[in-house]
Design a protein around this motif. Structure first.
Motif, PDB file in Angstrom:
ATOM      1  N   LEU A 162       0.920  -1.026   0.091  1.00 58.14           N
ATOM      2  CA  LEU A 162      -0.032  -0.081  -0.064  1.00 58.14           C
ATOM      3  C   LEU A 162       0.850   1.403  -0.046  1.00 58.14           C
ATOM      4  CD1 LEU A 162      -3.050   0.351   0.018  1.00 58.14           C
ATOM      5  CD2 LEU A 162      -3.036   0.470   2.167  1.00 58.14           C
ATOM      6  N   GLY A 163       1.956   1.295   0.676  1.00 57.82           N
ATOM      7  CA  GLY A 163       3.049   2.401   0.831  1.00 57.82           C
ATOM      8  C   GLY A 163       3.493   2.468  -0.511  1.00 57.82           C
ATOM      9  N   ALA A 164       3.803   1.548  -1.194  1.00 54.63           N
ATOM     10  CA  ALA A 164       4.302   1.587  -2.682  1.00 54.63           C
ATOM     11  C   ALA A 164       3.420   2.121  -3.523  1.00 54.63           C
ATOM     12  CB  ALA A 164       5.016   0.196  -3.297  1.00 54.63           C
ATOM     13  N   VAL A 165       2.140   1.828  -3.487  1.00 46.36           N
ATOM     14  CA  VAL A 165       0.995   2.399  -4.318  1.00 46.36           C
ATOM     15  C   VAL A 165       1.023   3.846  -3.784  1.00 46.36           C
ATOM     16  CG1 VAL A 165      -1.311   2.301  -4.565  1.00 46.36           C
ATOM     17  CG2 VAL A 165      -0.254   0.141  -4.374  1.00 46.36           C
ATOM     18  N   GLU A 166       0.864   4.137  -2.877  1.00 51.83           N
ATOM     19  CA  GLU A 166       0.660   5.536  -2.342  1.00 51.83           C
ATOM     20  C   GLU A 166       1.853   6.525  -2.932  1.00 51.83           C
ATOM     21  OE1 GLU A 166       0.250   5.495   1.855  1.00 51.83           O
ATOM     22  OE2 GLU A 166      -1.971   4.732   1.744  1.00 51.83           O
ATOM     23  N   GLU A 167       3.193   5.760  -2.803  1.00 54.86           N
ATOM     24  CA  GLU A 167       4.160   6.439  -3.313  1.00 54.86           C
ATOM     25  C   GLU A 167       4.341   7.008  -4.898  1.00 54.86           C
ATOM     26  OE1 GLU A 167       8.679   5.584  -4.213  1.00 54.86           O
ATOM     27  OE2 GLU A 167       7.923   5.000  -2.193  1.00 54.86           O
ATOM     28  N   LEU A 168       3.772   6.037  -5.603  1.00 55.72           N
ATOM     29  CA  LEU A 168       3.451   6.131  -7.079  1.00 55.72           C
ATOM     30  C   LEU A 168       2.126   7.017  -7.364  1.00 55.72           C
ATOM     31  CD1 LEU A 168       4.037   2.361  -8.219  1.00 55.72           C
ATOM     32  CD2 LEU A 168       5.391   4.287  -8.855  1.00 55.72           C
ATOM     33  N   MET A 169       1.144   6.814  -6.572  1.00 59.74           N
ATOM     34  CA  MET A 169       0.156   7.809  -6.751  1.00 59.74           C
ATOM     35  C   MET A 169       0.399   9.384  -6.124  1.00 59.74           C
ATOM     36  SD  MET A 169      -3.308   5.286  -6.192  1.00 59.74           S
ATOM     37  CE  MET A 169      -4.167   6.649  -7.099  1.00 59.74           C
ATOM     38  N   ASP A 170       1.262   9.602  -5.686  1.00 58.76           N
ATOM     39  CA  ASP A 170       1.537  10.775  -5.198  1.00 58.76           C
ATOM     40  C   ASP A 170       2.165  11.787  -6.379  1.00 58.76           C
ATOM     41  OD1 ASP A 170       0.720  10.734  -2.713  1.00 58.76           O
ATOM     42  OD2 ASP A 170       2.308  10.324  -1.635  1.00 58.76           O
ATOM     43  N   LYS A 171       2.923  10.884  -7.221  1.00 58.99           N
ATOM     44  CA  LYS A 171       3.274  11.618  -8.614  1.00 58.99           C
ATOM     45  C   LYS A 171       2.243  12.352  -9.213  1.00 58.99           C
ATOM     46  CE  LYS A 171       7.674   9.236  -9.199  1.00 58.99           C
ATOM     47  NZ  LYS A 171       8.548   8.618 -10.154  1.00 58.99           N
ATOM     48  N   ASP A 172       2.677  13.204 -10.263  1.00 64.60           N
ATOM     49  CA  ASP A 172       1.678  13.637 -11.137  1.00 64.60           C
ATOM     50  C   ASP A 172       1.964  12.590 -12.361  1.00 64.60           C
ATOM     51  OD1 ASP A 172       3.137  17.189 -10.874  1.00 64.60           O
ATOM     52  OD2 ASP A 172       1.371  16.278  -9.841  1.00 64.60           O
ATOM     53  N   ASP A 173       0.596  12.710 -13.070  1.00 66.32           N
ATOM     54  CA  ASP A 173       0.403  11.836 -14.115  1.00 66.32           C
ATOM     55  C   ASP A 173       1.713  12.093 -15.074  1.00 66.32           C
ATOM     56  OD1 ASP A 173      -2.058  10.650 -12.781  1.00 66.32           O
ATOM     57  OD2 ASP A 173      -3.158  11.964 -14.140  1.00 66.32           O
ATOM     58  N   ALA A 174       1.793  13.079 -15.410  1.00 66.62           N
ATOM     59  CA  ALA A 174       2.977  13.517 -16.569  1.00 66.62           C
ATOM     60  C   ALA A 174       4.250  12.926 -16.135  1.00 66.62           C
ATOM     61  CB  ALA A 174       2.850  14.866 -16.681  1.00 66.62           C
ATOM     62  N   GLU A 175       4.474  12.794 -14.582  1.00 66.56           N
ATOM     63  CA  GLU A 175       5.733  12.317 -14.225  1.00 66.56           C
ATOM     64  C   GLU A 175       5.970  10.915 -14.147  1.00 66.56           C
ATOM     65  OE1 GLU A 175       6.522  13.840 -10.356  1.00 66.56           O
ATOM     66  OE2 GLU A 175       6.412  15.919 -11.347  1.00 66.56           O
ATOM     67  N   ILE A 176       4.706   9.887 -14.299  1.00 67.37           N
ATOM     68  CA  ILE A 176       4.766   8.432 -13.999  1.00 67.37           C
ATOM     69  C   ILE A 176       5.380   7.878 -15.713  1.00 67.37           C
ATOM     70  CG2 ILE A 176       3.358   6.429 -14.027  1.00 67.37           C
ATOM     71  CD1 ILE A 176       1.938   7.692 -11.695  1.00 67.37           C
ATOM     72  N   THR A 177       6.424   7.185 -15.319  1.00 63.82           N
ATOM     73  CA  THR A 177       6.816   6.272 -16.644  1.00 63.82           C
ATOM     74  C   THR A 177       6.065   5.228 -16.950  1.00 63.82           C
ATOM     75  OG1 THR A 177       8.240   4.953 -15.179  1.00 63.82           O
ATOM     76  CG2 THR A 177       9.182   6.897 -15.877  1.00 63.82           C
ATOM     77  N   ALA A 178       6.161   4.758 -17.985  1.00 66.61           N
ATOM     78  CA  ALA A 178       5.373   3.399 -18.447  1.00 66.61           C
ATOM     79  C   ALA A 178       5.702   2.284 -17.503  1.00 66.61           C
ATOM     80  CB  ALA A 178       5.697   3.053 -19.801  1.00 66.61           C
ATOM     81  N   GLU A 179       6.938   2.389 -17.094  1.00 66.73           N
ATOM     82  CA  GLU A 179       7.300   1.128 -16.102  1.00 66.73           C
ATOM     83  C   GLU A 179       6.571   1.431 -14.683  1.00 66.73           C
ATOM     84  OE1 GLU A 179      10.058   1.801 -19.295  1.00 66.73           O
ATOM     85  OE2 GLU A 179       9.691   3.061 -17.795  1.00 66.73           O
ATOM     86  N   GLU A 180       6.546   2.614 -14.304  1.00 69.92           N
ATOM     87  CA  GLU A 180       5.711   2.691 -12.953  1.00 69.92           C
ATOM     88  C   GLU A 180       4.382   2.742 -13.063  1.00 69.92           C
ATOM     89  OE1 GLU A 180       8.665   6.192 -10.890  1.00 69.92           O
ATOM     90  OE2 GLU A 180       7.389   6.830 -12.569  1.00 69.92           O
ATOM     91  N   GLY A 181       3.779   2.813 -14.284  1.00 66.82           N
ATOM     92  CA  GLY A 181       2.372   2.593 -14.272  1.00 66.82           C
ATOM     93  C   GLY A 181       2.019   1.075 -14.557  1.00 66.82           C
ATOM     94  N   ARG A 182       2.987   0.447 -14.858  1.00 70.46           N
ATOM     95  CA  ARG A 182       2.742  -0.994 -15.120  1.00 70.46           C
ATOM     96  C   ARG A 182       2.932  -1.609 -13.609  1.00 70.46           C
ATOM     97  NH1 ARG A 182       3.688  -4.336 -19.788  1.00 70.46           N
ATOM     98  NH2 ARG A 182       2.222  -3.436 -21.311  1.00 70.46           N
TER      99      ARG A 182
END
Length: 135
Positions: free
Chosen positions: A33-53
């Motif tokens: 859950l912490g890892a999910v929250e960390e990724l979701m805190d990023k702006d959509d434009a900042e998330i890489t394809a790898e992070e999205g997967r």
């Protein structure tokens, strides 16, 4: 729908850092859950394809654990609607635009009228819950 190409090396590094697993303990759940929250805190434009997967994978793991350990009790649709109103601090009037009218909301909450499939879809979207809660 075309698949997004990911950089395998970057993805492998992300997996190595996160170490996603089928969640079996509360500690693993909190870590995922912490890892999910960390990724979701990023702006959509900042998330890489790898992070999205990785986010999709983690969301599936978390959802699976929650379904197994925090399943919602079975309840009649109108009782579930009352419960969700109470839990979210909303009032029946907040449902008027969703369901259509004051009288319709009143009839549903009292159990005198069932929730239609169309209303269930709208309620599920409004509360961000599975449609099955209202059917």
């Amino acid at each position: 729908m075309s698949a997004v190409t990911i950089d395998e090396r970057r993805y492998r590094l992300l997996l190595g850092r996160t170490l996603p697993v089928v969640i079996e303990t509360q500690e693993e759940y909190e870590r995922m859950l912490g890892a999910v929250e960390e990724l979701m805190d990023k702006d959509d434009a900042e998330i890489t394809a790898e992070e999205g997967r990785l986010l999709k994978l983690l969301a599936m793991l978390v959802e699976d654990y929650e379904d197994r350990h925090y399943a919602l009790p079975k309840s009649s649709p109108h009782k579930m609607l009352k419960y969700l109103l109470e839990e979210t601090g909303l009032k029946p009037r907040d449902l008027w635009p969703v369901i259509g009218s004051k009288s319709r909301v009143s009839e549903i909450l009292s159990g005198r009228r069932s929730i239609s499939k169309e209303q269930a879809k709208k309620l599920a979207a409004f509360f961000r819950t599975p449609i099955e809660l209202f059917l």
